[in-house]
Design an enzyme around this catalytic site. Structure first.
Site, PDB file in Angstrom:
ATOM      1  N   CYS A  86     -12.084 -21.944  -9.096  1.00 54.73           N
ATOM      2  CA  CYS A  86     -11.769 -21.143 -10.291  1.00 54.73           C
ATOM      3  C   CYS A  86     -13.055 -20.656 -10.967  1.00 54.73           C
ATOM      4  O   CYS A  86     -13.736 -19.802 -10.429  1.00 54.73           O
ATOM      5  CB  CYS A  86     -10.867 -21.936 -11.231  1.00 54.73           C
ATOM      6  N   HIS A 203      -6.178 -24.203  -8.004  1.00 53.83           N
ATOM      7  CA  HIS A 203      -6.711 -25.519  -8.366  1.00 53.83           C
ATOM      8  C   HIS A 203      -6.115 -26.606  -7.479  1.00 53.83           C
ATOM      9  O   HIS A 203      -5.101 -27.204  -7.847  1.00 53.83           O
ATOM     10  CB  HIS A 203      -6.371 -25.830  -9.829  1.00 53.83           C
ATOM     11  N   GLU A 205      -7.082 -29.547  -7.173  1.00 50.59           N
ATOM     12  CA  GLU A 205      -7.127 -30.840  -7.883  1.00 50.59           C
ATOM     13  C   GLU A 205      -5.935 -31.013  -8.820  1.00 50.59           C
ATOM     14  O   GLU A 205      -5.675 -32.106  -9.301  1.00 50.59           O
ATOM     15  CB  GLU A 205      -8.455 -30.982  -8.648  1.00 50.59           C
TER      16      GLU A 205
END
Lengths: 229, 81
Positions: A86, A203, A205
């Site tokens: 990002c 993302h 994560e």
């Protein structure tokens, strides 16, 4: 695998990615402040998501010139992989680690939702635990995710198999409707020419454990663990 | 010297903000707008008094930080400070 996460003023996904790294590898990553002169000797450098320097001037432009970035670029030249998520992707393009630029979304709105992505290749240390053509669901959260490069750069990315992920529909088609930000050729993530840098807007994560509502991002961290030990 | 740097998107690079502004102006009743392109201006007050030296310094600033050559062009105007 020993990893470090670079923390810029305005980073806000640094701890999320640290948790994902710890869960995948069993070890805490080293958190490195942007003013530090050197990244420690590690197997992986992560440039996390967020809004470094408040996105002043252009997203990622100020962070790209942080003191630590010289060391990040040097380490990558010597072969240390860089995962840029990002805002990290924006920083990596501004720093010249990846080609192109992330422009403001074509519709001028911040977009925060799950998207479906097609994994374009499993031939990388970042994606070996996926299969080529696999459709995964991972969240995005950005205002400037509209990937832009000139035609020659886009053709080179395609010809050399350097597109990692494309926004796609549920059937894996990179359609206009499935493109959340206007990115050229539905590009969601790219590799550097030597595939030691992955930049991506989604993302992983945030889709790494069941409590997140999805676990399709976990394979990215498992891929890194498999490659880097 | 005072430098004023005008940073604009290159021709052919989509300008979503410009498009949004054009639509808003149209809805306010301004007719005949062919296109709107939005850029930004950076003003820099320099200790340098020599115009040529100031220009080359500011050009270096543009190349290193102020503009992204992938998508942006810049123009530098200098005035006596």
């Amino acid at each position: 695998m020993r990893a470090c996460v670079v923390v810029f003023p305005g980073s806000n996904c640094d701890r999320d990615v640290a948790v994902a790294l710890r869960q995948a590898t069993g070890a805490d990553p080293v958190m490195v402040w942007h003013r530090d002169a050197d990244v420690p000797a590690v197997d992986l450098i992560v440039l996390p998501g967020g809004f470094s320097y408040g996105d002043y001037l252009r997203s990622g432009a100020m962070a790209a010139h942080s003191p630590i970035m010289r060391s990040v670029i040097d380490a990558n030249r010597r072969g240390t992989p860089v995962l840029a998520i990002c805002n990290g992707f924006q920083v990596a393009t501004e720093a010249g680690l990846l080609p192109g630029v992330l422009m403001p979304n074509a519709h001028q709105k911040f977009v925060c939702r799950d998207v479906t992505l097609r994994v374009e290749t499993s031939q990388s240390i970042f994606t070996s635990r996926y299969t080529a053509g696999q459709v995964v669901r991972i969240p995005i959260a950005h205002h400037d995710g509209n990937y832009h490069a000139d035609a020659a750069t886009l053709n080179a990315l395609d010809d050399q198999g350097l597109v990692a992920f494309r926004y796609c529909d549920a059937d894996g088609r990179p359609s206009l409707d499935a493109n959340p930000n206007g990115a050229q050729r539905n590009i969601a993530g790219i590799f550097s020419r030597d595939r030691t840098v992955l930049g991506l807007m989604p993302h992983p994560e945030r889709a790494a454990e069941p409590a997140h509502g999805g676990t399709d991002g976990r394979a990215l961290f498992d891929s890194l663990l498999a490659a880097l030990g | 010297m005072k430098a004023r740097v005008h940073i604009t998107l290159k021709r052919g690079v989509l300008d979503p903000q410009g498009k949004t502004i054009a639509r808003a102006l149209g809805s306010l009743g301004f007719a005949g707008i062919n296109e709107v392109r939005q850029g930004k201006t950076v003003e820099i007050d320099l200790a340098e008094t020599d115009a040529a030296a100031a220009h080359s310094t500011v050009a270096a600033m543009c190349a290193k930080l102020l503009a992204n050559p992938v998508i942006e062009d810049y123009r530098i105007d200098l005035a006596e400070g």
